[in-house]
Structure formats: C-alpha cells, structure tokens
Design an enzyme around this catalytic site. Structure first.
Site, PDB file in Angstrom:
ATOM      1  CG  HIS A 116      -0.077  -0.126   2.511  1.00  0.00           C
ATOM      2  ND1 HIS A 116       0.549  -1.071   3.139  1.00  0.00           N
ATOM      3  CD2 HIS A 116      -0.161   1.383   3.326  1.00  0.00           C
ATOM      4  CE1 HIS A 116       0.765  -0.731   4.295  1.00  0.00           C
ATOM      5  NE2 HIS A 116       0.749   0.714   4.604  1.00  0.00           N
ATOM      6  CG  HIS A 180       3.258   7.374  10.931  1.00  0.00           C
ATOM      7  ND1 HIS A 180       4.003   7.856   9.924  1.00  0.00           N
ATOM      8  CD2 HIS A 180       2.931   6.168  10.003  1.00  0.00           C
ATOM      9  CE1 HIS A 180       4.224   7.378   8.747  1.00  0.00           C
ATOM     10  NE2 HIS A 180       3.656   5.959   8.749  1.00  0.00           N
TER      11      HIS A 180
END
Length: 316
Positions: A116, A180
């Site tokens: 992804h 993140h």
C-alpha cells in the site's frame, strides 16, 4: 524536454477502515480530491513513484537502501488494488543505468512486489495501480539501519536529471509520512518467530487479515489515548512542510536519522519519499507549491499531508 509536476501524500492502511469523524474525513477527502484534479489536469504520460515497503516486498533477506523496479506487482494489502503495474521496461532500464553512472548504487528488480505504500496513492489518483505507466522507486524507510537523508536527496536529483531528458509529461509522486509511530517490530528486539517474518517468511492470507485487524485496533487505542506509541508531532510536520514549500531541501541534510525518529516516530522516515520527489522536481528549477494540506488524524496514527507543486517556469 520533459514537463514535470509533483504530488506527495501520506498513506495509511486505515484510510478507508477507521472513522476519524465526519469533519476530518471531509477535509481529507477534499484534499485528496484536489490532488486528483491537479493530476488529472496535468495528465502525465509517466509516473515515477517513490515509496516505502512494510515487509511485504522487501525483507532483511536482502534489504537495499533503494531499488528501481523494471517489473512490479502490487500485493493488494489493506484494500488497495492488486496486480501487475504497467512499467515501461526500457525506460526503467535507462533510469537504472543513469543512477549507476551518477555514482548511486541502486538495486534493480525484475520481480518487485509493492504494497500500500506505493499502490494507495496510485489508487487514489488514478483508480488503480496499473492505470498509468509507472516506474516504482522503493526507498527503505522502515528496516534499520537507515542511511543519511542527503543520500535520498542525491537519489531524487539524479532521477530528476534523467526524467528531464524524456519527451513526456512526468508526475513525481512521493508516498508516506508524516509523523507516526506504528507497531512494526524491530529485528534485533524481536523473538525468533516474529523476526522470521522480517527476514524471509511470508504471511498466509489469514495471518495478513489478523495483521490488518491488529493495526485497526492499534489506531483505536491510539485515538483513545490508551497506547504506548509516540504521540503525533504537528510542530515537526509543519516545519517539514515549510521546508518543502520554501524549497529548503538542504535542511534535511542536517537532520540525523536518530533525531528524526525521536521527534516523529518510527515511520516519520517515510518522508524520504517526499525528499526524493521534491529533489527530482527541483532539477527543473525553482518550483511553486500550489497547495499544501495537513491534518493530524489519531485514528489513523498519522499526521496526514497532501502537497502538489510544479516548476515556476510553468505558467498556468
């Protein structure tokens, strides 16, 4: 001479899975829609996509700092499109030769597998990962140790020098970041059964489904403040976006891998894809950032950003 444009965006496995609330979802959707309109108006003949992998295609069995795919297949994780990418092999071969001649020891793959990290932005912008001719450039952003950021800027500049000689419209696409801290295991701290997946073992479909459920639950825990993951760092993210907007790419040379990880979490290093894409665009001269969006999204464990740009010499 080539005509260049740039689009950089965050990716997240939780994009269409976890609900961040109606207002945040609307803001993100509008930003992604604006990027899609920008790209559709540009209508590229070729996409060069810089992106990471999350131990789906590249493992410690052999982990290059960066690799160009002369043939590639999308694995289709987290709801992204699966199947072969339309890679123009002769152009990819020429790019690899150019990078080697530029003293960059780039790996090449005739059997690249992308996840992804590369396929999600292609899906968003074009509907699938196979809709446009594309050359995937993998940049290791997860597997330690990581090389200095100046190497990534050099890689992007060399790619930009190459595509400048193509008589095509080329979209430079960067995927990943910003701040993140995700629950990806570290090789030297993992028990043997976990380390095996980082080195060479492949997940079964059932194991992949379980992994995706784990990531979803991690996002829910993070949003509730019940997580040990590092908090998002909007101040760092905005500083990084400002460097890109103002063309201050050399500022990244001063950021050490260790410092960046302490400030932005384990996966802030995906910003390498943005550095490469902007460095490639910069070879066409000063550029203009036409839009830059930022939104912290705890439910997705990410500082989500979308930026588009083009050379200042292009008048619209």
């Amino acid at each position: 001479m080539a005509e260049l444009a740039l689009c950089c965006m965050s990716h997240t496995p939780l994009l269409r899975i976890a609900d961040p609330g109606a207002s945040v979802a609307q803001r993100v959707d509008e930003a992604l829609g604006d990027a899609k309109e920008f790209v559709e108006a540009f209508d590229p003949d070729l996409v060069v996509v810089f992106g990471p992998d999350h131990y789906q295609g590249f493992r410690y069995e052999l982990m290059p700092p960066f690799c160009v795919g002369a043939s590639a297949t999308a694995v289709g994780d987290y709801g992204t499109s699966a199947g072969e990418l339309d890679v123009p092999q002769a152009v990819a071969d020429d790019l690899i030769a150019h990078l080697l001649a530029a003293d960059l020891d780039v790996a090449m793959s005739e059997k690249m597998v992308v996840d992804h990290g590369i396929s999600q932005p292609l899906d968003i912008l074009f509907g699938s990962s196979s809709a446009k001719p594309v050359i995937p450039v993998f940049i290791n952003s997860v597997a330690e140790p990581l090389g200095p950021l100046r190497r990534i800027r050099r890689l992007g500049a060399a790619v930009g020098e190459f595509v400048a000689g193509l008589d095509q419209k080329v979209l430079l696409l960067g995927s990943g970041g910003l701040s993140h801290d995700v629950p990806i295991p570290r090789l030297r701290e993992s028990p043997p059964d976990v380390a095996a997946y980082l080195v060479s073992k492949r997940r079964t479909p059932a194991e992949q489904q379980a992994r995706e459920e784990t990531i979803y639950q991690a996002g829910q825990d993070f949003a509730r403040g019940e997580s040990t993951l590092m908090p998002l760092n909007p101040d760092l993210d905005k500083r990084i976006l400002q460097h890109f907007e103002e063309g201050e790419l050399s500022q990244f040379d001063e950021m050490s891998v260790e410092w960046l990880g302490r400030q932005g979490g384990s996966s802030i290093h995906e910003v390498r894809s943005w550095i490469a894409a902007h460095a490639a665009l910069r070879t066409a001269g000063p550029y203009r950032t036409e839009s830059s969006f930022y939104q912290p999204v705890p439910e997705w464990i990410i500082g989500f950003a979308v930026t588009v740009a083009r050379p200042r010499s292009i008048v619209r």
